[in-house]
Design an enzyme around this catalytic site. Sequence first.
Site, mmCIF file in Angstrom:
data_model
loop_
_atom_site.group_PDB
_atom_site.id
_atom_site.type_symbol
_atom_site.label_atom_id
_atom_site.label_comp_id
_atom_site.label_asym_id
_atom_site.label_seq_id
_atom_site.Cartn_x
_atom_site.Cartn_y
_atom_site.Cartn_z
ATOM 1 N N ASN A 154 32.936 43.159 34.428
ATOM 2 C CA ASN A 154 32.929 44.624 34.401
ATOM 3 C C ASN A 154 32.255 45.062 33.102
ATOM 4 O O ASN A 154 32.860 44.964 32.034
ATOM 5 C CB ASN A 154 34.376 45.135 34.473
ATOM 6 N N TRP A 155 31.022 45.530 33.224
ATOM 7 C CA TRP A 155 30.268 45.922 32.020
ATOM 8 C C TRP A 155 30.632 47.327 31.544
ATOM 9 O O TRP A 155 30.063 47.813 30.569
ATOM 10 C CB TRP A 155 28.765 45.823 32.283
ATOM 11 N N LYS A 156 31.515 48.000 32.257
ATOM 12 C CA LYS A 156 31.962 49.348 31.879
ATOM 13 C C LYS A 156 30.748 50.234 31.555
ATOM 14 O O LYS A 156 29.711 50.084 32.189
ATOM 15 C CB LYS A 156 32.941 49.276 30.712
ATOM 16 N N HIS A 186 40.311 51.097 38.787
ATOM 17 C CA HIS A 186 40.436 50.498 37.449
ATOM 18 C C HIS A 186 41.314 51.408 36.585
ATOM 19 O O HIS A 186 41.261 52.634 36.710
ATOM 20 C CB HIS A 186 39.041 50.334 36.825
ATOM 21 N N GLU A 189 41.058 52.431 33.672
ATOM 22 C CA GLU A 189 40.328 53.450 32.898
ATOM 23 C C GLU A 189 39.982 54.641 33.796
ATOM 24 O O GLU A 189 39.958 55.785 33.340
ATOM 25 C CB GLU A 189 39.077 52.833 32.253
ATOM 26 N N GLU A 210 45.804 43.782 36.540
ATOM 27 C CA GLU A 210 45.353 44.057 35.180
ATOM 28 C C GLU A 210 46.458 44.817 34.436
ATOM 29 O O GLU A 210 46.517 46.059 34.529
ATOM 30 C CB GLU A 210 44.078 44.904 35.210
ATOM 31 N N GLY A 252 41.293 45.199 26.984
ATOM 32 C CA GLY A 252 40.529 45.548 25.790
ATOM 33 C C GLY A 252 41.340 45.519 24.510
ATOM 34 O O GLY A 252 40.887 46.008 23.474
ATOM 35 N N SER A 311 41.776 40.974 28.678
ATOM 36 C CA SER A 311 41.437 40.135 27.521
ATOM 37 C C SER A 311 41.259 38.657 27.875
ATOM 38 O O SER A 311 41.676 37.785 27.112
ATOM 39 C CB SER A 311 42.475 40.319 26.408
ATOM 40 N N GLY A 366 36.213 42.162 31.162
ATOM 41 C CA GLY A 366 35.501 43.276 30.546
ATOM 42 C C GLY A 366 34.730 42.812 29.325
ATOM 43 O O GLY A 366 33.620 42.298 29.411
ATOM 44 N N GLY A 367 35.365 42.940 28.162
ATOM 45 C CA GLY A 367 34.702 42.679 26.878
ATOM 46 C C GLY A 367 33.938 41.360 26.819
ATOM 47 O O GLY A 367 32.780 41.319 26.374
HETATM 48 C C1 PEP Z 1 38.542 45.207 32.449
HETATM 49 O O1 PEP Z 1 37.778 46.064 32.046
HETATM 50 O O2 PEP Z 1 38.841 45.152 33.657
HETATM 51 C C2 PEP Z 1 39.096 44.244 31.494
HETATM 52 C C3 PEP Z 1 39.931 43.344 31.936
HETATM 53 O O3 PEP Z 1 38.679 44.360 30.191
HETATM 54 P P1 PEP Z 1 38.936 43.291 29.007
HETATM 55 O O4 PEP Z 1 38.546 41.936 29.558
HETATM 56 O O5 PEP Z 1 38.037 43.741 27.906
HETATM 57 O O6 PEP Z 1 40.376 43.343 28.658
#
Ligand code: PEP
Length: 253
Positions: free
Chosen positions: A5-7, A91, A93, A163, A169, A209, A230-231
């Site tokens: 997920n590049w957000k 998601h 967010e 999640e 994040g 994470s 994500g990150g």
């Molecule tokens: C996400 O955006 O779905 C996510 C899990 O982010 P991160 O890996 O940065 O926690």
Amino acid sequence: MIAANWKMYKTPAEARACATALLRLLAGHERDEIVICPPSISLSIVLDTLSGTGLAVGAQNMHFAEEGAYTGEISAPMLTSIGVTHVILGHSERRLYFNETDETVNQKLHTALKHGLTPIVCVGEVLEQREKGLTEEVLIRQVARALRDISPDRAQPLVIAYEPVWAIGTGKTATPEMAAQAHGIIRGEVARRLDRRLADHLRILYGGSVRPDNASSLLNQAEIDGALVGGASLKPESFAELVKHGSGIGDPA
Ligand code: PEP
């Protein structure tokens, strides 16, 4: 499945460069279904870059209507018309900043399945809910509402991502045991709402994470069928390393 997920990161040129690097770094890696989810403006360019390879492209969101006066939105038929195969729904967010609710997730899920998209439906508790011992209740409620009036015949492509919001994040990760327990709760609710066979085969991803250094301990849990990242997906080297470290992923149930 391992989904990136590049957000809201990367210009289209950066997205193309990242996808090109991933192709090189993941050449020959066939064990996992890998899905890259760039911002919608970069869907076409990433599709072009990954065309004919084993890497799939997903959207980070879509509207539940097929078309209409919804300024700024994109629809399922628009996504499928360019070759997008997956879509992230609900998601945290989107729930936190854009008023997405269990009800809109349910509407979007109906539309995604109707159009043949593979939906990755995100659920998870916030920290306060975990601390109050409400995790199970929250997961059951989110899954039950997301699946309202979904027929088991249609739901076969469904993927759910657990999640925990406090882990997204933040650098905090659920322990493999916590994640496995949550996945068991989700699988149980899917069995109740849809059917047991579908639930047994359902892929449940963990997200929050996930990094190269913790991927294998999470992904080695039999209940965890992949990751939403994500990150650590933003740099091609770290995402490729994570994918490779996730070796020994539990057999898809
Ligand atoms: C996400 O955006 O779905 C996510 C899990 O982010 P991160 O890996 O940065 O926690």
